[in-house]
Design an enzyme around this catalytic site. Sequence first.
Site, short mmCIF file in Angstrom:
data_model
loop_
_atom_site.label_atom_id
_atom_site.label_comp_id
_atom_site.label_asym_id
_atom_site.label_seq_id
_atom_site.Cartn_x
_atom_site.Cartn_y
_atom_site.Cartn_z
N HIS A 176 -8.07 -1.45 18.97
CA HIS A 176 -7.87 -0.14 18.36
C HIS A 176 -9.23 0.42 17.96
O HIS A 176 -9.67 0.32 16.82
CB HIS A 176 -6.97 -0.28 17.13
CG HIS A 176 -6.59 1.02 16.50
ND1 HIS A 176 -6.11 2.09 17.22
CD2 HIS A 176 -6.60 1.42 15.19
CE1 HIS A 176 -5.84 3.09 16.40
NE2 HIS A 176 -6.14 2.71 15.17
N GLY A 194 0.85 -1.18 0.00
CA GLY A 194 0.00 0.00 0.00
C GLY A 194 0.89 1.23 0.00
O GLY A 194 1.56 1.53 0.98
N ALA A 195 0.92 1.93 -1.13
CA ALA A 195 1.85 3.05 -1.28
C ALA A 195 1.13 4.40 -1.23
O ALA A 195 1.50 5.34 -1.92
CB ALA A 195 2.62 2.92 -2.59
N ASN A 207 -0.55 7.49 1.45
CA ASN A 207 0.13 8.44 2.34
C ASN A 207 0.94 7.75 3.43
O ASN A 207 2.08 8.13 3.71
CB ASN A 207 -0.90 9.37 2.98
CG ASN A 207 -1.40 10.43 2.01
OD1 ASN A 207 -0.68 10.87 1.13
ND2 ASN A 207 -2.66 10.83 2.17
N ILE A 208 0.36 6.71 4.06
CA ILE A 208 1.10 6.01 5.10
C ILE A 208 2.29 5.27 4.49
O ILE A 208 3.42 5.37 4.98
CB ILE A 208 0.21 5.01 5.85
CG1 ILE A 208 -0.91 5.74 6.59
CG2 ILE A 208 1.04 4.19 6.85
CD1 ILE A 208 -1.86 4.82 7.34
N ARG A 216 -14.04 2.49 12.44
CA ARG A 216 -13.07 1.54 11.87
C ARG A 216 -13.76 0.23 11.49
O ARG A 216 -13.44 -0.38 10.48
CB ARG A 216 -11.95 1.27 12.89
CG ARG A 216 -11.08 2.48 13.20
CD ARG A 216 -10.01 2.14 14.23
NE ARG A 216 -9.18 3.29 14.54
CZ ARG A 216 -9.43 4.13 15.54
NH1 ARG A 216 -10.49 3.94 16.31
NH2 ARG A 216 -8.61 5.15 15.78
#
Length: 312
Positions: free
Chosen positions: A179, A11-12, A14-15, A92
């Site tokens: 979380h 997964g490229a 923002n994170i 979430r």
Amino acid sequence: MARRNKIAVVGAGNIGGNIGLLCAERRLGDVVLYDIERVAGPTKGKALDINQLNAVRGLDTRLVGTSDFADAEGADVVIVTAGVPRKPGMSRDDLVGVNMPIISDVAEKVKKHTPNAFVIVISNPLDAMVYAMHKVAGLADHMVCGMAGVLDSSRFRFFVSEALDVSIEDVHAVVLGGHGDDMVPLTRLCSVGGVPLESLLPKDKLDAIVDRTRKGGGELVQLFGTGSAYFAPAESAVSMAESYLLDRKRVLPVAARLHGEYGIDGYFFGVPARIGGGGVEKVYEIALDPAEKVMLDKSFHAVKAVVESCKL
């Protein structure tokens, strides 16, 4: 000849892009940024952009952008950020249906190309996604965990430092549980330079900080409007990867698979754990008072319900 570490980032966005940059800056190893074919151009562009930054910084780390997971073959660490981020008004848990097939697909790729990697999952809903990754990829319990507690603790520490006007470095916090909005900041065990936190703030202000911590991700989603947090999650995941790659043996709050600790068996849940060259090397169990136990049980039942809805 010495071999460089290899870090695969799935997964490229923002994170993922920030993880690539942080790994380069810390000289942790070469980085493979992987994403689907539809965004192959931007993925390759981020890798090229960071490679060109390296010349300015004097860094030798090399990044590759790709839409072929075979390029991640033999990675030492895999950090999974893949999936759809939250939008305003979403929890979430609302992401289960859309992100479960994505994580299952990534897990199959991990099983084929990087079966010996230490896998760190960031994708939401975190506790369910790391459970799915573990089951589908067939990873050893100690070689997969979820990133959440480091981020949640960092948010809590910032809010406390802001309220007391002290250095965040001197704020020590413990956040347990899933979380989500039922996470458990253990204020009884938090301190500022060794001074118990509960003696420094009145209960109403401390309760407000706990509530803001629990909803910290949602606050950012509202502010961004089109996505979720990325700087702090990236730093949190890289701190975990660094502890594994350098065998630092840091004790960090992570979503680890439990085997009876805290009365929980077979689920991934946020607890303090030692991360070193052996992966999740040890889980630490904290003696809880009755009120804390009630809160932790509530958090676990919320996590269990989401996991069971995945029908894995």
